[in-house]
Enzyme design. Structure first.
Site, PDB file in Angstrom:
ATOM      1  N   LYS A 195       0.827  -1.214   0.000  1.00  0.00           N
ATOM      2  CA  LYS A 195       0.000   0.000   0.000  1.00  0.00           C
ATOM      3  C   LYS A 195       0.859   1.260   0.000  1.00  0.00           C
ATOM      4  CE  LYS A 195      -2.290   1.666   3.776  1.00  0.00           C
ATOM      5  NZ  LYS A 195      -3.264   1.548   4.853  1.00  0.00           N
ATOM      6  N   ARG A 197       0.198   5.357   0.650  1.00  0.00           N
ATOM      7  CA  ARG A 197      -0.812   6.349   1.029  1.00  0.00           C
ATOM      8  C   ARG A 197      -0.620   7.614   0.197  1.00  0.00           C
ATOM      9  NH1 ARG A 197      -4.837   7.083   4.159  1.00  0.00           N
ATOM     10  NH2 ARG A 197      -4.673   5.122   5.312  1.00  0.00           N
ATOM     11  N   THR A 226     -11.324   5.876   7.171  1.00  0.00           N
ATOM     12  CA  THR A 226     -12.164   6.329   6.050  1.00  0.00           C
ATOM     13  C   THR A 226     -12.670   5.143   5.229  1.00  0.00           C
ATOM     14  OG1 THR A 226     -10.298   6.427   4.516  1.00  0.00           O
ATOM     15  CG2 THR A 226     -10.751   8.412   5.822  1.00  0.00           C
ATOM     16  N   THR A 229      -8.530   2.136   2.599  1.00  0.00           N
ATOM     17  CA  THR A 229      -7.635   0.970   2.480  1.00  0.00           C
ATOM     18  C   THR A 229      -8.435  -0.282   2.113  1.00  0.00           C
ATOM     19  OG1 THR A 229      -6.108   1.919   4.081  1.00  0.00           O
ATOM     20  CG2 THR A 229      -6.010  -0.486   3.780  1.00  0.00           C
TER      21      THR A 229
END
Ligand code: R5P
Length: 298
Positions: A195, A197, A226, A229
């Site tokens: 991942k 960001r 939120t 992810t």
């Protein structure tokens, strides 16, 4: 001398069963506002000479909860408690653990210093966000004990999912620690995604060709805030041909419209612990604290 469990505003649902299980007296703190909006605290029980366990999660309303928690713990100490144990199911401000842009405050350091100054016997938390700071005791002092809610999540998955061809997936490299625990608990393999960001609410998750075609997947992460992810991870897993997808997390913060976005994903299961109360807080976390506290009080 007796043991008293005192609850803050956010965690009565954890403090009450914890007190019952420990055979301790339960009470909750009276929290009001002075006319000028400052926080007024009154401890509704005699703490002098007793072991006191104070329970309060720093979500929701992290700023209010932090103020309430710091004032209450200090007051319990000032009022002569023998030993004070802080149970902070969700430790807020842990995600700003680096100066990502020049001039930013690294707020986890500030919160760590404040807790350290309270001089409690121990601070228990679960799955604290520790991406760049590997050992929170560096900032919070040696009394911080970081436990995990993932074994409780695993028990829930075991009783609620009847998957066959299963694999546990951590949505980023940091989630490996939780994927590993869940994998061990359920006797399943685990993998992690990659991942990056992009902003507070946007992430990019890259493909790693993990061979997830037709697999039933259980995602585990520490926090859903939120939902960015999880949305990205589910999209990627479906692109890779994954079959059924379940999502679990320790701290279901579900900020803004995260819950409605997650509901649209048509997941097999969506569950978190009750460190933060939300529509998906199905898994009780108090047993994790009970197991530790029974060793030191009572
Ligand atoms: C961060 O790296 C954490 O482990 C979580 O993946 C993250 O906090 C989730 O936040 P959001 O739901 O906003 O993507």
């Amino acid at each position: 001398m007796s043991v008293k469990v005192v609850s803050g505003s956010n965690s009565r649902h954890i403090a009450f069963p914890l007190a019952k299980k420990l055979g301790a007296e339960y009470s909750f703190v009276e929290v009001k506002k002075f006319p000028d909006e400052e926080t007024y605290i009154r401890i509704n029980t005699e703490v002098k000479g007793n072991d006191v366990i104070y329970v309060n999660s720093l979500q929701p309303n992290p700023n209010e909860a932090l103020t309430e928690t710091l004032i209450t713990i200090d007051a319990i100490n000032e009022q002569g408690a023998k030993r004070v144990f802080a149970v902070i199911p969700y430790m807020s401000y842990a995600r700003q653990d680096e100066m990502f842009n020049a001039g930013e405050a690294v707020s986890v350091f500030t919160v760590g210093k404040l807790f350290k100054a309270l001089n409690v016997q121990a601070i228990y938390t679960v799955d604290m966000h520790l991406h760049r700071i590997k050992d929170p005791r560096v900032t919070f002092g040696s009394s911080l004990i970081n436990l995990t809610g993932v074994r409780e999540l695993s028990k829930y998955v075991r009783t609620h999912l009847n998957y066959k061809n299963r694999i546990v997936v951590g949505p980023d490299a940091e989630a490996e620690q939780w994927a590993k625990i869940m994998g061990e608990e359920l006797g399943l393999p685990y993998v992690t995604l990659e991942k990056k960001r992009l902003s507070g609410s946007e992430v990019k998750i890259s493909e790693k060709h993990l061979g997830l075609k037709e697999k039933d997947v259980i995602i585990v992460d520490d926090i859903i805030s939120t939902g960015g992810t999880i949305l990205e991870a589910v999209k990627l897993l479906r692109d890779e041909g994954a079959n059924r997808i379940a999502v679990t997390c320790t701290h279901p913060i579900l900020a803004g419209d995260a819950y409605s976005k997650l509901k649209e994903l048509d997941l097999e299961l969506l569950a978190g612990t009750d460190t933060v109360l939300s529509p998906i807080s199905f898994v009780e976390v108090y047993p994790v604290f009970y197991e530790e506290l029974k060793k030191v009080v009572g």
